[in-house]
Structure formats: C-alpha cells, structure tokens
Design a protein around this motif. Structure first.
Motif, PDB file in Angstrom:
ATOM      1  N   GLN A 206      -8.738   8.551  17.624  1.00  0.00           N
ATOM      2  CA  GLN A 206      -9.454   8.809  16.342  1.00  0.00           C
ATOM      3  C   GLN A 206      -8.450   9.588  15.455  1.00  0.00           C
ATOM      4  O   GLN A 206      -8.440   9.166  14.141  1.00  0.00           O
ATOM      5  CB  GLN A 206     -10.618   9.778  16.610  1.00  0.00           C
ATOM      6  N   LYS A 207      -7.633  10.531  15.800  1.00  0.00           N
ATOM      7  CA  LYS A 207      -6.742  11.346  14.966  1.00  0.00           C
ATOM      8  C   LYS A 207      -5.598  10.181  14.400  1.00  0.00           C
ATOM      9  O   LYS A 207      -5.088  10.432  13.262  1.00  0.00           O
ATOM     10  CB  LYS A 207      -6.090  12.361  15.524  1.00  0.00           C
ATOM     11  N   LEU A 208      -5.187   9.369  15.315  1.00  0.00           N
ATOM     12  CA  LEU A 208      -4.344   8.423  14.875  1.00  0.00           C
ATOM     13  C   LEU A 208      -4.937   7.130  14.286  1.00  0.00           C
ATOM     14  O   LEU A 208      -3.837   6.325  13.992  1.00  0.00           O
ATOM     15  CB  LEU A 208      -3.249   8.129  16.101  1.00  0.00           C
ATOM     16  N   ARG A 209      -5.898   7.145  13.976  1.00  0.00           N
ATOM     17  CA  ARG A 209      -6.532   5.945  13.262  1.00  0.00           C
ATOM     18  C   ARG A 209      -6.290   4.721  13.933  1.00  0.00           C
ATOM     19  O   ARG A 209      -6.020   3.669  13.297  1.00  0.00           O
ATOM     20  CB  ARG A 209      -6.097   5.873  11.782  1.00  0.00           C
ATOM     21  N   ILE A 210      -6.624   4.557  15.356  1.00  0.00           N
ATOM     22  CA  ILE A 210      -6.288   3.254  15.992  1.00  0.00           C
ATOM     23  C   ILE A 210      -7.838   2.872  16.324  1.00  0.00           C
ATOM     24  O   ILE A 210      -8.770   3.326  16.613  1.00  0.00           O
ATOM     25  CB  ILE A 210      -6.069   3.504  17.457  1.00  0.00           C
ATOM     26  N   PRO A 211      -7.949   1.585  15.619  1.00  0.00           N
ATOM     27  CA  PRO A 211      -9.409   0.761  15.387  1.00  0.00           C
ATOM     28  C   PRO A 211      -9.601   0.400  16.976  1.00  0.00           C
ATOM     29  O   PRO A 211      -8.965   0.267  17.620  1.00  0.00           O
ATOM     30  CB  PRO A 211      -9.156  -0.210  14.500  1.00  0.00           C
ATOM     31  N   HIS A 212     -11.049   0.559  17.030  1.00  0.00           N
ATOM     32  CA  HIS A 212     -11.496  -0.054  18.301  1.00  0.00           C
ATOM     33  C   HIS A 212     -11.409  -1.430  18.680  1.00  0.00           C
ATOM     34  O   HIS A 212     -11.162  -1.972  19.697  1.00  0.00           O
ATOM     35  CB  HIS A 212     -12.981   0.205  18.304  1.00  0.00           C
ATOM     36  N   ARG A 218      -4.419  -0.514  22.760  1.00  0.00           N
ATOM     37  CA  ARG A 218      -4.497   0.788  21.848  1.00  0.00           C
ATOM     38  C   ARG A 218      -3.741   1.914  22.284  1.00  0.00           C
ATOM     39  O   ARG A 218      -3.228   2.395  21.491  1.00  0.00           O
ATOM     40  CB  ARG A 218      -5.887   1.275  22.046  1.00  0.00           C
ATOM     41  N   ARG A 225       2.418   4.780  16.614  1.00  0.00           N
ATOM     42  CA  ARG A 225       1.851   5.333  15.437  1.00  0.00           C
ATOM     43  C   ARG A 225       2.223   6.937  15.391  1.00  0.00           C
ATOM     44  O   ARG A 225       2.659   7.421  14.327  1.00  0.00           O
ATOM     45  CB  ARG A 225       0.372   5.268  15.228  1.00  0.00           C
ATOM     46  N   GLU A 229       4.786   8.601  12.474  1.00  0.00           N
ATOM     47  CA  GLU A 229       4.567   9.557  11.322  1.00  0.00           C
ATOM     48  C   GLU A 229       5.080  10.705  10.885  1.00  0.00           C
ATOM     49  O   GLU A 229       5.992  11.092  11.769  1.00  0.00           O
ATOM     50  CB  GLU A 229       2.883   9.908  11.764  1.00  0.00           C
TER      51      GLU A 229
END
Length: 229
Positions: A206-212, A218, A225, A229
């Motif tokens: 969630q914090k690293l914005r990895i989509p489902h 993932r 990621r 960053e």
C-alpha cells in the motif's frame, strides 16, 4: 529476491567471463559436469564479442556469468559489458559473480528490468549446488541477490529520507522479501507470526503503491520501487 520465472532450458548455454584462470576453469568444469554448455572468456571485451557471435548464429546464451572487475583496468569492465549486452538483447539473463559489493553496479542492472538478474559474492557461495541453482533461477527469469548485497542496498536507501514512510519492521520485512524469503520464512527469521508478516507485506504494498493487478511479481516491484524512491 524472486520474480516471475519461466522454466529454464536444460542444459543451459552459458557464457562465462572470469579473468582468474583457476576459478574460470573450475567453474567451467563444475557447470559442464552438470550438463551445461559453457564458453569461457577472460575479459569484458571478449564477453561482448562472444555473446554477439552466438546471437548472430541464432544460438544466444541462456545466461551470462560475469565477474565485475576484469582486464584491462580491473574496475567495472564486466559490469559495463553486461549492461551493454542487456540493452542490446533485452531480457538476456545475467549473473554477476564478484568478490565485491558495489551497489552502483546493482543499480545499473536493475534500472530497467530486474528479471533475469543475479548478483552473488564469491566468498559467500560455499556450495556448488547453491551456485548451480542460482544460475538456473536467473536463466529462468528470476532475480537473485546475495543477502549482503540486499543489506547494503537497503542500508544505503535508509540513509536518505524518502516518501515511502516504511517503519523499521517493514524495512526488515522488505529486505527479507528481497532475499526471496516466503512469508513463512520471514516469520521464522523475525520470530513473529505469519499473520503479522502478511499484514506488514500488505502495508508495504500500500505504501509503495503496488497495484493488486500488477503484471510483474509484486514483491520484486516493491523492493525496486523502494530502492528507487
């Protein structure tokens, strides 16, 4: 650290670049005994020429194994050759096999597509089977990093403030993810329950914005990621 893997061909066509004759001959012998077809060269320039020749013949290598510091300057000749070859032949599996931890070298290979990339340290590979397994995993499209390499990458990243906002525990979990540990393995390492690890992993995504629906693995995307960053 692992990614989506295909079943590697067996035997493998391997191009090995190593300047130390004893180590080069030893690696050729152990890989040949396991049924692989090995072409060995002593420097980065000949590595480039050999891979190019094989590709032109329609028989590109299944995986390249390269030392980092080779003639003539013993700086980063092997790495530069590997980066050039990966750019010329996208997806070419490359396993760096060095006695040095150089995080900028990892960045160079992971900057585009981390699949089919490995970095092992010579003095930490104590078992022939371990090396052969790692070679097969890289050839099959996985990402294999020595835990010490992962530790230094994570440590370097942690010295700089970034937008991820991961807690110390989440960074520990992420580092173990980068080493290819399962949730169960992470739980055993950190002496916590598997459910706690699952919660940490979900928060990391969630914090690293990895989509489902991420097409790539993932866990690999999360590690890359975070480091970028």
């Amino acid at each position: 650290m692992t990614g989506p893997a295909a079943t590697p061909p067996s035997p493998l066509r391997v191009v090995l670049a190593e300047d130390t004759a004893i180590l080069r001959d030893g690696l050729v012998a152990l890989l040949t005994r396991r049924g692989h077809e090995v072409t060995a060269v002593p420097d980065g320039e000949r590595l480039d020429r050999e891979v190019t020749r094989l590709a032109a013949d329609g028989t590109p290598p299944d995986v390249v194994v390269a030392d980092i510091r080779m003639p003539p300057a013993f700086t980063d000749e092997g790495l530069r050759a590997a980066v050039v070859l990966r750019a010329r032949y996208p997806g070419l599996p490359v396993l760096l096999f060095s006695q040095y931890v150089e995080t900028r070298y990892v960045d160079a290979l992971l900057s585009d597509d981390a699949r089919g990339v490995g970095y092992l340290l010579k003095d930490r590979v104590l078992d022939v089977g371990e090396f052969a397994e790692a070679l097969g995993r890289v050839a099959g499209g996985e990402t294999v990093l020595d835990p010490e390499v992962v530790s230094q990458l994570m440590g370097r990243r942690d010295r700089h403030d970034g937008p991820a906002g991961l807690t110390a525990r989440e960074r520990e979990v992420l580092a173990l993810m980068a080493q290819g540990r399962s949730n169960g393995g992470i739980a055993r390492e950190l002496y916590v329950s598997p459910k706690t690890v699952e919660k940490n992993v979900a928060t990391i995504f969630q914090k690293l914005r990895i989509p489902h629906d991420a097409a790539d693995h993932r866990r690999v995307l999360a590690v890359l990621r975070y480091l970028r960053e």
